[in-house]
Enzyme design. Structure first.
Site, PDB file in Angstrom:
ATOM      1  N   TRP A   1      15.509 128.872  72.851  1.00 15.92           N
ATOM      2  CA  TRP A   1      14.036 129.037  72.612  1.00 15.92           C
ATOM      3  C   TRP A   1      13.373 128.172  73.659  1.00 15.92           C
ATOM      4  O   TRP A   1      12.488 128.354  74.240  1.00 15.92           O
ATOM      5  CB  TRP A   1      13.816 128.265  71.292  1.00 15.92           C
ATOM      6  CG  TRP A   1      12.368 128.028  71.023  1.00 15.92           C
ATOM      7  CD1 TRP A   1      11.573 128.924  70.458  1.00 15.92           C
ATOM      8  CD2 TRP A   1      11.582 126.907  71.428  1.00 15.92           C
ATOM      9  NE1 TRP A   1      10.344 128.268  70.460  1.00 15.92           N
ATOM     10  CE2 TRP A   1      10.068 127.159  71.014  1.00 15.92           C
ATOM     11  CE3 TRP A   1      12.056 125.661  71.864  1.00 15.92           C
ATOM     12  CZ2 TRP A   1       9.334 126.331  71.049  1.00 15.92           C
ATOM     13  CZ3 TRP A   1      10.881 124.787  72.156  1.00 15.92           C
ATOM     14  CH2 TRP A   1       9.477 125.284  71.610  1.00 15.92           C
ATOM     15  N   HIS A   2      14.087 127.008  74.228  1.00 16.23           N
ATOM     16  CA  HIS A   2      13.497 126.137  74.959  1.00 16.23           C
ATOM     17  C   HIS A   2      13.426 126.660  76.596  1.00 16.23           C
ATOM     18  O   HIS A   2      12.651 126.541  77.049  1.00 16.23           O
ATOM     19  CB  HIS A   2      14.477 124.764  75.144  1.00 16.23           C
ATOM     20  CG  HIS A   2      14.185 123.896  74.122  1.00 16.23           C
ATOM     21  ND1 HIS A   2      14.906 123.782  72.885  1.00 16.23           N
ATOM     22  CD2 HIS A   2      13.571 122.651  73.995  1.00 16.23           C
ATOM     23  CE1 HIS A   2      14.437 123.052  72.260  1.00 16.23           C
ATOM     24  NE2 HIS A   2      13.448 122.234  72.744  1.00 16.23           N
ATOM     25  N   GLY A   3      14.431 127.686  76.915  1.00 19.50           N
ATOM     26  CA  GLY A   3      14.200 128.128  78.171  1.00 19.50           C
ATOM     27  C   GLY A   3      15.231 129.229  78.370  1.00 19.50           C
ATOM     28  O   GLY A   3      16.512 129.360  77.823  1.00 19.50           O
TER      29      GLY A   3
END
Lengths: 480, 310
Positions: free
Chosen positions: A321-323
């Site tokens: 989700w973060h990257g």
């Protein structure tokens, strides 16, 4: 329009003043227009993507509520798939395309998958998740569908938390748009003091740490182990001060207008275990994954192996989700595995003696730091290289210490920069420790007295103006 | 609402008081063995060297003193250009009893093409209030727009605050690391040979900036009026940087300006082994070995000048 820019200061004053001058019927319209303007100040065209997400989830919310039986699930699936598709196209497509090509090469294939040239819309992951939480809660029957399109749009677009959270739940936020918030000095002062604390964390602490971190991680091959170790410690301080600072400004800006947003950070670096750390760090995201990924996919009362598998999978998804980079995936996986190991250690690890508590805090911090190497590095090779260098070539001789300090600016101003960073950071964590331990200042004075809050605003304003990095720099989590 | 306005007023009033105190007093916390403060507390000097980090890295002051038998002091701030050197020299040459016999100004070619600016906030921090005001006036004359006011605000209210906060320790450490404005024991290694051919200095074209030229003319007049001998000297740069067409053109301009104003011009690269990577730390600075060699060469030149003057 960054929170730490002069433009935002003017925007905030105008919007807050208008908010209190208008009747309720005008307030939500003004807030919606202001939020659109705020979002469009980054990349104007991308508001259309946001509009698509809003239209889909608004429509599906009503359809789910009005439908019966399997149709409800169908509408929920349509909503989730289409909202995630937008996220995939803009955030993950190139990651998928690139890795498919690499995977193809392993088998001697050369798949012709074109790369896209889209720029990631700012805060896409945040408002996508906020939008999803709405349809899921409507599906579960915990939230009535919002039939007022303007209010629903404002729920997704409310400017204080539009680009980097906190990721709100509809039960907490939606009803607040219907409430009439009369001007309250208590709310204004409380909000302003939270904003001032947020600015202090961002501009005085995070941006100061960033000077060293960017230099060391940008040229890691020419840095010593000590320099990289110092940079990693400073990155842990930077990312916390940056994101918790952003959250304080967002919560404070909403509070000034009488809105209450959820707490996003609760002194995570005082945690005694990784599981406690995740109850304190980015709380709105951790609880989102717990409520909408972990429990729905794996259930409440599950066997221990299934629980462990669920932890690892949930945290790996959280990393992604973060990257769109393997470094984030490994970071998430790493935390999942640590949580499993922690659970296996059981009661033995949860011993509460003084020495044990200190040891647990230290070990937790070290584990978090190791994870941050993956989070900050550009690639897995770089992360491995940095960890190897820290492990093998960290020397504590006077010459190495002198070189490590001088890395910041290359001249005598490095010394003042590094010492000031240490002093100001100790100050920040000192205040947080007093909050954590509920010292009388925060219990009796600060929480209840407007004068104390005003004094805090005045002092923090001085600190930001005199010690802050005044050139507006972006917040780390804006890239997600 | 009254509480809100009082808070706002208190915040602004307190900030104004703190900034005023900072502006008037911060120079008292400046290092005493380097910079403006260091130069001003010296008795009458024989040689005063003024320039940027290019100069700071270029001279071993102790070796220069031993070689020439004359007292020397070096005042250097990163990126110090001629435009900002002018008010600094006005201050340093103001007291007739303390004027140096010889003034060596940096003849860095890349500075000649640059728009005036303050790169090193320590220059502003160390400056007494009079010099600060002169710098601000000049900056406002040569810059326009909203950013110019923000830059000035940042310089006055914000930059250098770290030094104030950490002063008792930083002050002592910086003092112990410098000898009469120059480095005492800082070891600067050479450029790895593989990287040497790609060393370049960022230059803003080869057009001479009129503000810098005007400042040079003023410096020449100031030195003449104060009866201080003036030398323009340029420590060498790596061969590839020296060979950049813009640098060659700007060096030619420097030579021309020096000749027109009859200033002795010492070109450090002439006869210096500029193709030896071990003698340079980066594209603009000498290594410890390069500093020793250049200081020796400049010392010989200086001795001949001083003998000729006697």
């Amino acid at each position: 329009m960054l929170f730490n820019s002069l433009g935002f200061c003017a925007f905030f004053i105008v919007v807050t003043t208008l908010y209190y001058m208008l009747p309720w019927s005008g307030r939500w319209k003004m807030l919606l227009v202001a939020s659109c303007y705020f979002y469009m100040s980054f990349v104007p065209a991308y508001i259309l993507i946001l509009l698509v997400t809003i239209l889909i989830d608004y429509g599906m919310g009503i359809l789910i509520a009005d439908a019966q039986g399997r149709r409800r699930k169908l509408y929920l699936l349509i909503s989730i798939v289409s909202t995630c598709l937008v996220l995939f196209i803009f955030k993950y497509y190139n990651f998928f395309a690139f890795n498919s090509r690499q995977f193809g090469h392993l088998f001697g294939l050369t798949p012709n998958i074109p790369l896209s040239h889209f720029i990631l819309p700012i805060g896409l992951s945040f408002h996508t998740f906020q939008s999803l939480s709405y349809v899921i809660e409507v599906y579960r029957g915990n939230q009535k569908p919002e039939r007022h399109f303007g209010i629903y749009s404002l729920y997704v677009m409310f400017y204080p938390q539009l680009v980097a959270g906190p990721i709100e739940r509809p039960q907490n936020l939606l009803h607040q748009f219907y409430e009439h918030h009369a001007f309250s000095l208590e709310n204004v002062m409380r909000g302003l003091s939270m904003m001032a604390w947020g600015y202090f964390r961002k501009m005085v602490i995070a941006d100061r740490c960033a000077i060293y971190v960017n230099k060391a991680y940008g040229d890691w091959q020419n840095c010593s182990g000590l320099e990289l170790l110092l940079a990693t410690v400073l990155f842990a301080i930077q990312i916390y001060a940056d994101f918790a600072g952003y959250s304080s400004i967002a919560i404070g800006a909403a509070r000034v207008m009488g809105f209450e947003l959820m707490t996003n950070f609760n002194h995570p670096y005082f945690a005694k275990s990784i599981s406690e750390y995740w109850r304190r760090w980015h709380i709105s995201l951790s609880t989102w994954f717990k409520d909408y990924v972990y429990y729905p996919l794996f259930g409440d009362h599950v066997s221990i192996p299934r629980h462990f598998r669920a932890l690892v999978i949930t945290f790996t998804i959280s990393g992604l989700w973060h990257g769109a980079n393997w470094t984030y995936v490994v970071w998430g996986l790493y935390h999942g595995v640590i949580l499993v190991l922690e659970a296996l250690a059981g009661k033995w690890w949860r011993n509460n003696g003084f020495a044990w508590t200190a040891a647990r805090r230290t070990v937790t911090l070290v584990l978090v730091l190791i994870g941050f190497v993956f989070f900050r590095a550009q690639s897995l090779t770089q992360a491995a290289g940095i960890l190897a260098r820290i492990g093998h070539s960290t020397s504590l001789s006077m010459v190495s210490i002198q070189d490590a300090v001088l890395l910041a600016t290359g001249d005598s101003s490095s010394l003042a920069l590094m010492l000031a960073t240490v002093l100001l950071t100790v100050g920040m964590f000192g205040v947080e420790w007093m909050q954590e331990k509920r010292f009388w200042v925060f219990q009796d004075k600060f929480a209840q007295s407007i004068q104390w809050q005003a004094a805090a605003v005045v002092l923090l304003f001085q600190a930001v103006m005199m010690f802050g990095m005044l050139r507006a720099s972006s917040f780390i989590y804006f890239q997600f | 609402m009254a509480t809100l306005l009082k808070t706002l007023f208190a915040a602004i009033a307190l900030l104004a008081v703190l900034v005023a105190i900072k502006f008037e007093c911060e120079h008292h916390l400046a290092p005493t063995t380097s910079g403006i403060h260091g130069a001003m507390v010296q008795p009458r000097l024989d040689v005063l060297l003024v320039g940027s980090s290019h100069t700071r890295q270029g001279y071993d002051v102790r070796a220069l003193e031993e070689q020439t038998g004359k007292s020397a002091f070096l005042v250097a701030y990163d990126g110090l250009d001629l435009r900002n050197m002018l008010p600094l020299l006005r201050l340093l040459l103001a007291d007739p009893g303390k004027r140096p016999a010889l003034l060596v100004i940096e003849a860095n070619a890349s500075t000649l093409a640059r728009a005036p600016g303050i790169e090193d906030p320590r220059f502003f921090f160390d400056a007494p209030p009079g010099l600060k005001r002169a710098v601000i006036r000049d900056y406002m004359r040569t810059h326009q727009g909203k950013n110019c006011y923000l830059d000035m605000w940042s310089l006055i209210a914000n930059r250098g605050s770290e030094t104030i906060l950490t002063w008792p320790l930083v002050h002592r450490l910086v003092d112990s690391f410098s000898y009469r404005g120059g480095y005492m024991s800082k070891d600067m290694t050479g450029i790895p040979p593989a990287l040497f051919p790609s060393e370049r200095v960022p230059v803003e074209g080869d057009i001479v900036n009129p503000d810098q030229v005007a400042a040079l003319r003023e410096i020449v007049k100031l030195a003449a009026a104060d009866h201080v001998k003036l030398i323009a000297a340029d420590p060498p740069m790596p061969g590839p940087a020296e060979a950049q067409p813009e640098m060659m053109s700007l060096k030619k301009s420097w030579r021309g300006l020096a000749a027109a104003d009859e200033i002795p011009y010492f070109q450090g690269a002439d006869g210096f082994p500029t193709d030896d990577p071990a003698l340079f730390h980066d594209s603009n600075h000498l290594s410890t070995a390069g500093r020793a060699l250049y200081t020796q060469r400049f010392g010989e030149y200086l001795r001949s000048k001083l003998q000729a003057a006697n």
